[in-house]
Design a protein around this motif. Structure first.
Motif, PDB file in Angstrom:
ATOM      1  N   THR A  68      -1.113   3.071  -0.131  1.00  0.00           N
ATOM      2  CA  THR A  68      -0.007   2.405   0.564  1.00  0.00           C
ATOM      3  C   THR A  68       1.332   2.788  -0.059  1.00  0.00           C
ATOM      4  O   THR A  68       2.304   3.069   0.649  1.00  0.00           O
ATOM      5  N   ALA A  69       1.384   2.800  -1.399  1.00  0.00           N
ATOM      6  CA  ALA A  69       2.627   3.169  -2.090  1.00  0.00           C
ATOM      7  C   ALA A  69       3.014   4.612  -1.790  1.00  0.00           C
ATOM      8  O   ALA A  69       4.196   4.920  -1.579  1.00  0.00           O
ATOM      9  N   LEU A  70       2.022   5.498  -1.747  1.00  0.00           N
ATOM     10  CA  LEU A  70       2.298   6.898  -1.421  1.00  0.00           C
ATOM     11  C   LEU A  70       2.839   7.021  -0.006  1.00  0.00           C
ATOM     12  O   LEU A  70       3.813   7.751   0.247  1.00  0.00           O
ATOM     13  N   GLY A  71       2.219   6.308   0.927  1.00  0.00           N
ATOM     14  CA  GLY A  71       2.717   6.326   2.304  1.00  0.00           C
ATOM     15  C   GLY A  71       4.120   5.780   2.417  1.00  0.00           C
ATOM     16  O   GLY A  71       4.954   6.330   3.151  1.00  0.00           O
ATOM     17  N   HIS A  72       4.423   4.702   1.676  1.00  0.00           N
ATOM     18  CA  HIS A  72       5.772   4.142   1.689  1.00  0.00           C
ATOM     19  C   HIS A  72       6.792   5.166   1.194  1.00  0.00           C
ATOM     20  O   HIS A  72       7.867   5.328   1.800  1.00  0.00           O
TER      21      HIS A  72
ATOM     22  N   LEU B  43      15.812  -3.035  -5.454  1.00  0.00           N
ATOM     23  CA  LEU B  43      16.136  -3.445  -4.094  1.00  0.00           C
ATOM     24  C   LEU B  43      14.921  -3.897  -3.285  1.00  0.00           C
ATOM     25  O   LEU B  43      15.054  -4.732  -2.389  1.00  0.00           O
ATOM     26  N   VAL B  44      13.755  -3.328  -3.555  1.00  0.00           N
ATOM     27  CA  VAL B  44      12.565  -3.731  -2.795  1.00  0.00           C
ATOM     28  C   VAL B  44      11.413  -4.184  -3.689  1.00  0.00           C
ATOM     29  O   VAL B  44      10.662  -5.083  -3.327  1.00  0.00           O
ATOM     30  N   GLY B  45      11.252  -3.545  -4.843  1.00  0.00           N
ATOM     31  CA  GLY B  45      10.199  -3.954  -5.773  1.00  0.00           C
ATOM     32  C   GLY B  45       8.822  -3.867  -5.144  1.00  0.00           C
ATOM     33  O   GLY B  45       8.477  -2.915  -4.444  1.00  0.00           O
ATOM     34  N   THR B  46       8.003  -4.900  -5.365  1.00  0.00           N
ATOM     35  CA  THR B  46       6.645  -4.915  -4.823  1.00  0.00           C
ATOM     36  C   THR B  46       6.590  -5.350  -3.365  1.00  0.00           C
ATOM     37  O   THR B  46       5.528  -5.312  -2.747  1.00  0.00           O
ATOM     38  N   ARG B  47       7.729  -5.773  -2.813  1.00  0.00           N
ATOM     39  CA  ARG B  47       7.731  -6.158  -1.396  1.00  0.00           C
ATOM     40  C   ARG B  47       7.559  -4.949  -0.488  1.00  0.00           C
ATOM     41  O   ARG B  47       7.073  -5.078   0.639  1.00  0.00           O
ATOM     42  N   TYR B  48       7.942  -3.796  -0.941  1.00  0.00           N
ATOM     43  CA  TYR B  48       7.681  -2.540  -0.239  1.00  0.00           C
ATOM     44  C   TYR B  48       7.494  -1.488  -1.328  1.00  0.00           C
ATOM     45  O   TYR B  48       8.358  -0.653  -1.566  1.00  0.00           O
ATOM     46  N   GLU B  49       6.353  -1.561  -1.980  1.00  0.00           N
ATOM     47  CA  GLU B  49       6.103  -0.800  -3.201  1.00  0.00           C
ATOM     48  C   GLU B  49       6.038   0.699  -2.925  1.00  0.00           C
ATOM     49  O   GLU B  49       5.272   1.161  -2.081  1.00  0.00           O
ATOM     50  N   THR B  50       6.852   1.444  -3.646  1.00  0.00           N
ATOM     51  CA  THR B  50       6.835   2.899  -3.555  1.00  0.00           C
ATOM     52  C   THR B  50       6.017   3.470  -4.710  1.00  0.00           C
ATOM     53  O   THR B  50       5.534   2.750  -5.572  1.00  0.00           O
TER      54      THR B  50
ATOM     55  N   MET C 232      20.159  -8.924   6.351  1.00  0.00           N
ATOM     56  CA  MET C 232      19.270  -9.199   5.221  1.00  0.00           C
ATOM     57  C   MET C 232      18.301  -8.025   5.069  1.00  0.00           C
ATOM     58  O   MET C 232      17.182  -8.039   5.583  1.00  0.00           O
ATOM     59  N   LEU C 233      18.764  -6.999   4.382  1.00  0.00           N
ATOM     60  CA  LEU C 233      17.983  -5.773   4.254  1.00  0.00           C
ATOM     61  C   LEU C 233      17.251  -5.670   2.927  1.00  0.00           C
ATOM     62  O   LEU C 233      16.391  -4.790   2.765  1.00  0.00           O
ATOM     63  N   THR C 234      17.570  -6.525   1.965  1.00  0.00           N
ATOM     64  CA  THR C 234      16.919  -6.467   0.667  1.00  0.00           C
ATOM     65  C   THR C 234      15.421  -6.737   0.820  1.00  0.00           C
ATOM     66  O   THR C 234      15.015  -7.679   1.490  1.00  0.00           O
ATOM     67  N   GLY C 235      14.625  -5.883   0.198  1.00  0.00           N
ATOM     68  CA  GLY C 235      13.180  -6.026   0.300  1.00  0.00           C
ATOM     69  C   GLY C 235      12.576  -5.277   1.469  1.00  0.00           C
ATOM     70  O   GLY C 235      11.363  -5.325   1.664  1.00  0.00           O
ATOM     71  N   THR C 236      13.400  -4.577   2.245  1.00  0.00           N
ATOM     72  CA  THR C 236      12.909  -3.807   3.383  1.00  0.00           C
ATOM     73  C   THR C 236      13.126  -2.314   3.125  1.00  0.00           C
ATOM     74  O   THR C 236      13.977  -1.924   2.306  1.00  0.00           O
ATOM     75  N   PRO C 237      12.390  -1.458   3.825  1.00  0.00           N
ATOM     76  CA  PRO C 237      12.593  -0.009   3.626  1.00  0.00           C
ATOM     77  C   PRO C 237      13.928   0.484   4.137  1.00  0.00           C
ATOM     78  O   PRO C 237      14.398   1.546   3.721  1.00  0.00           O
TER      79      PRO C 237
END
Length: 261
Positions: A61-65, A212-219, A128-133
């Motif tokens: 999932t992180a790789l895909g993100h 800015l995103v952390g684990t909410r959209y983990e890269t 409210m873009l924080t936590g989003t890609p």
């Protein structure tokens, strides 16, 4: 050049290559070793860590993100930058000097400082873009801009864009037809280099992604940071896999670029 000089220069090149490759080779050995402690070489080899990594849904999932964010930022950059650069180079060439200064602004502000400002701006309505890609795509666009602008500007100068457009005008083409059908195909190599440079830089970015995103959209880099204490072998397998993914994408891009050429 004599044979002795040739062998000397070849030896220096291979020595530099070996020095640069040693850390990567050591990481690869550690990723494939069962245990490696007080001995010079590993005590055994296994694919356990690689198998554990690639069977981890969180890693996939992180790789895909990471790939989606980098791809989105690069497409966004090309769609905006290419027309703007054409207008500047053909209609307002004096603005190039100003643009050369402006494109360096993303590197003038440290990522930690810009992250604090972005958190204050985009953590409340209406955006409210924080936590989003989406916030990362915007940030990565600004980071990729210097690489893309500089590579394409050099390419435009090398192909004598104004002369190509004037020649197309003589054949009855409009300015925008000349830009799309004559200039754009000649910018393919510059665009290819710009995209590869930007991609290799963006996929390794950590500070903005973590704040800015952390684990909410983990890269991928955030994932590496979060699992760093689990196992040194596992972390080494992740680093090698990251390197192989970048290498594979670069190879595929080279193959496609060669086939189109």
């Amino acid at each position: 050049m004599s044979r002795c000089e040739y062998l000397y220069h070849q030896g220096v090149v291979w020595l530099v290559f070996l020095i640069l490759a040693l850390p990567l080779l050591a990481t690869l050995l550690y990723a494939l070793s069962t245990t490696w402690g007080a001995t010079i070489l590993p005590q055994g080899f296994t694919l356990r860590w690689m198998a554990q990594l690639w069977s981890d849904p969180r890693f996939m999932t992180a790789l895909g993100h990471s790939l989606l964010i980098c791809l989105g930022a690069l497409i966004f950059s090309l769609v905006l930058v290419l027309p703007a650069m054409f207008v500047i180079a053909y209609y307002f060439p004096r603005l190039d000097a100003i643009m050369n200064v402006l494109i360096l602004m993303p590197f003038a502000v440290p990522p930690v400082v810009s992250s604090v400002g972005l958190l204050q701006l985009y953590s409340d309505p209406p955006l409210m873009l924080t936590g989003t890609p989406w916030i990362l795509i915007g940030c990565y666009f600004t980071l990729a801009l210097p690489f893309i602008y500089r590579a394409l500007a050099n390419n435009m100068q090398a192909i004598n864009m104004r002369e190509l457009i004037d020649a197309a005008h003589l054949l009855g083409a409009t300015t925008w037809q000349a830009a799309l059908l004559v200039v754009l195909p000649n910018l393919r190599k510059g665009t290819f280099i710009a995209v590869l440079l930007s991609f290799s830089f963006l996929i390794g970015e950590f500070v903005l992604a973590n704040l800015l995103v952390g684990t909410r959209y983990e890269t991928l880099q955030v994932y590496l940071y979060n699992v760093r204490n689990e196992s040194g072998h596992f972390s080494s397998a992740l680093v090698i896999s990251y390197f192989l993914v970048v290498l594979l994408i670069t190879w595929l891009a080279n193959v496609l670029n060669r086939e189109r050429g």
